[in-house]
Motif scaffolding. Structure first.
Motif, PDB file in Angstrom:
ATOM      1  N   PHE A 179       0.929  -0.993   0.153  1.00  0.00           N
ATOM      2  CA  PHE A 179      -0.115   0.193  -0.213  1.00  0.00           C
ATOM      3  C   PHE A 179       0.966   1.362  -0.125  1.00  0.00           C
ATOM      4  CE2 PHE A 179      -2.591  -3.289   1.566  1.00  0.00           C
ATOM      5  CZ  PHE A 179      -3.854  -3.103   0.977  1.00  0.00           C
ATOM      6  N   CYS A 180       2.158   1.017   0.536  1.00  0.00           N
ATOM      7  CA  CYS A 180       2.918   2.200   0.429  1.00  0.00           C
ATOM      8  C   CYS A 180       3.506   2.420  -0.959  1.00  0.00           C
ATOM      9  CB  CYS A 180       4.039   1.840   1.395  1.00  0.00           C
ATOM     10  SG  CYS A 180       5.325   3.239   1.547  1.00  0.00           S
ATOM     11  N   GLY A 181       3.197   3.518  -1.692  1.00  0.00           N
ATOM     12  CA  GLY A 181       3.627   3.850  -2.824  1.00  0.00           C
ATOM     13  C   GLY A 181       2.498   3.416  -3.905  1.00  0.00           C
ATOM     14  N   SER A 182       1.482   2.986  -3.643  1.00  0.00           N
ATOM     15  CA  SER A 182       0.240   2.477  -4.283  1.00  0.00           C
ATOM     16  C   SER A 182      -0.583   3.391  -4.878  1.00  0.00           C
ATOM     17  CB  SER A 182      -0.369   1.226  -3.946  1.00  0.00           C
ATOM     18  OG  SER A 182      -1.263   1.881  -2.857  1.00  0.00           O
ATOM     19  N   GLU A 183      -0.550   4.664  -4.472  1.00  0.00           N
ATOM     20  CA  GLU A 183      -1.178   5.904  -4.855  1.00  0.00           C
ATOM     21  C   GLU A 183      -2.544   5.648  -4.796  1.00  0.00           C
ATOM     22  OE1 GLU A 183       0.517   7.853  -8.334  1.00  0.00           O
ATOM     23  OE2 GLU A 183       1.963   6.444  -8.317  1.00  0.00           O
ATOM     24  N   GLY A 184      -3.140   4.969  -3.815  1.00  0.00           N
ATOM     25  CA  GLY A 184      -4.510   4.638  -3.634  1.00  0.00           C
ATOM     26  C   GLY A 184      -5.225   3.855  -4.520  1.00  0.00           C
ATOM     27  N   THR A 185      -4.656   3.201  -5.326  1.00  0.00           N
ATOM     28  CA  THR A 185      -5.236   2.119  -6.106  1.00  0.00           C
ATOM     29  C   THR A 185      -5.634   0.760  -5.611  1.00  0.00           C
ATOM     30  OG1 THR A 185      -3.138   1.103  -6.869  1.00  0.00           O
ATOM     31  CG2 THR A 185      -3.873   3.053  -8.000  1.00  0.00           C
ATOM     32  N   LEU A 186      -5.031   0.549  -4.590  1.00  0.00           N
ATOM     33  CA  LEU A 186      -5.136  -0.733  -3.889  1.00  0.00           C
ATOM     34  C   LEU A 186      -6.322  -0.773  -2.634  1.00  0.00           C
ATOM     35  CD1 LEU A 186      -1.874  -2.301  -3.906  1.00  0.00           C
ATOM     36  CD2 LEU A 186      -3.565  -2.423  -5.504  1.00  0.00           C
ATOM     37  N   GLY A 187      -6.108   0.278  -1.764  1.00  0.00           N
ATOM     38  CA  GLY A 187      -7.305   0.554  -0.552  1.00  0.00           C
ATOM     39  C   GLY A 187      -6.904   1.912  -0.067  1.00  0.00           C
TER      40      GLY A 187
END
Length: 468
Positions: free
Chosen positions: A197-205
């Protein structure tokens, strides 16, 4: 249909929509660089994790697209709509509680909407700090800096946000809540899911709460600026002091002459700190355990040993001068914004390839368009350069019409030197095509597979990183 959506969301939390207040919708929809013009369908302001869970459950069931948003300071449009009036912004500014400062385990538990500077103001009362330092921390929120794995000027010593992340609470696209990690630094129990989730830019949760490392605040710093004739000298200078000085170098910033020109032109400062104009400057911060004359003499002696590399050196004599140096570093990003349209690249380049990258880049870009202002500065110590191109004066055409050709040149050079197209800003909308062109197909497909597992209906931050 839209009216029903607004009514249902309003039952959960405060909701604004374009019918009632289009100006507010535009305010939250605009990205920092004003490159994206689509408007959100509405903006919701949850106050807690339970409300986020209900919002996402409703959006999942109705296949409504959502955009998680913090302080909206991102430079690649990660938190702005990609389509007109089709996406719902979930703004986290009301989730701003600092739950616990744990000085024994050296960590802090905070909501994702806490502003980074507010966090450090509270930590300072206990002589601690969270080491993220960058120009936007007066607006950036914890959830946003985790979602983009922000870096800043202290990465050289403390690492990026990922290195300082212990635990996360996350709400998945279907409303389910995950609690990942703990206060302990060592935990080898299977896959490290929180790092996804760190670095996923809100695309996973959507991140709702975080446990972050904190550090005892040092009051003792040795700060200086030096000027250099050329890029080779400043790189050799960094190599020398990083080997010869045994105290932690917490920041090493490379700054070109144009930064002074822009800050003076736009009235952020009256004059340069230096007597003579040079091509490059270094702003350096060294952390000391304690401050006394013997240590200062030792540092000055080391700097004198490499005086053949620099032209002038100015050592901060007091806190006022120290603040003036770092204020200049913060102001130069605002000054460049006032100068005109900008095509920006946040790149990582191996230091031994940086001179080649700059020389070849300027040669090929000059062939595309003459008189572009090259504002190339950044965190030299960790190879992160902000390669920013400002439009020429009196340009009759639209500067952005040249962007595709310029990107082709820059991306090709980055691949040649095995660098990265995004050092700390993320991908968002503005770098998505660059990401897809420069990453290997297998890596991209593995990432897409993770996205499908976490967000099976594709409702989270559509068109960011990947094309939906």
């Amino acid at each position: 249909m839209e009216k029903k959506i607004f009514e249902n969301l309003s039952k959960i939390c405060k909701t604004i929509n374009y019918i009632d207040d289009e100006s507010d919708i535009i305010k939250y929809s605009k990205d920092w660089r004003r490159r994206v013009n689509e408007k959100a369908l509405c903006v919701v302001f949850p106050k807690n994790e339970n409300e986020i869970s209900k919002i996402l459950k409703f959006c999942f069931d109705n296949e409504l697209k959502v955009i998680p948003q913090g302080g909206n300071t991102n430079l690649v449009a990660s938190a702005s709509p990609s389509k007109e009036k089709e996406e719902i912004i979930i703004n986290l500014e009301k989730m701003n509680q600092i739950h616990h400062i744990d000085t024994i385990n050296k960590c802090v538990v905070v909501d994702s909407g806490v502003v980074v500077d507010d966090l450090n103001s509270n930590l300072e009362k206990k002589d601690f700090l969270f080491p993220l330092e960058m120009a936007s921390t007066g607006s950036s929120q914890v959830g946003g800096v985790i979602s983009t794995n922000a870096g800043g000027i202290n990465v050289l010593h403390y690492g990026s946000v990922r290195n300082n992340l212990l635990a996360l609470d996350v709400v998945l696209s279907n409303g389910e809540i995950l609690r990942l990690g703990s206060k302990v630094g060592k935990d080898n129990t299977g896959y490290n899911l929180k790092d996804l989730f760190c670095g996923s830019e809100g695309t996973l949760g959507i991140i709702t709460k975080a446990t972050l490392k904190i550090y005892p605040k040092s009051q003792n710093y040795f700060t200086f600026m030096a000027s250099f004739e050329n890029l080779k000298n400043i790189i050799n200078f960094y190599e020398f002091i990083s080997q010869q000085i045994r105290f932690p170098i917490t920041g090493f910033e490379m700054i070109p002459q144009i930064s002074f020109d822009l800050c003076i032109k736009h009235k952020f400062m009256k004059k340069s700190f230096f007597q003579e104009t040079k091509n490059y400057y270094a702003l350096v911060k060294i952390q000391l355990h304690h401050l006394d004359e013997a240590i200062i003499d030792l540092l000055e002696e080391k700097l004198s040993e490499c005086s053949n590399l620099y032209s002038e050196i100015i050592i901060a004599q007091n806190e006022k001068q120290n603040k003036e140096f770092w204020k200049f570093r913060e102001d130069l990003t605002e000054a460049q914004k006032l100068e005109g349209k900008l095509i920006g690249f946040d790149v990582s380049i191996p230091l031994d390839k940086l001179d080649y990258f700059f020389t070849e880049g300027k040669k090929y870009i000059d062939d595309i368009l003459k008189d572009i202002k090259f504002h190339t500065f950044g965190h030299l110590g960790d190879c992160n350069i902000h390669y920013n191109l400002i439009e020429p004066d009196n340009l009759k055409n639209n500067f952005y019409d040249y962007e595709i050709k310029i990107k082709h040149v820059v991306n090709k050079l980055i691949k040649n030197v095995t660098g990265s197209i995004s050092a700390e800003h993320g991908i968002g909308l503005l770098k998505r095509d660059d990401f897809l062109k420069t990453k290997k197909n297998l890596e991209i497909e593995l990432m897409r597979s993770i996205k499908r597992v976490m967000d099976p209906k594709g409702i989270l931050n559509q068109n960011k990183i990947f094309r939906n």
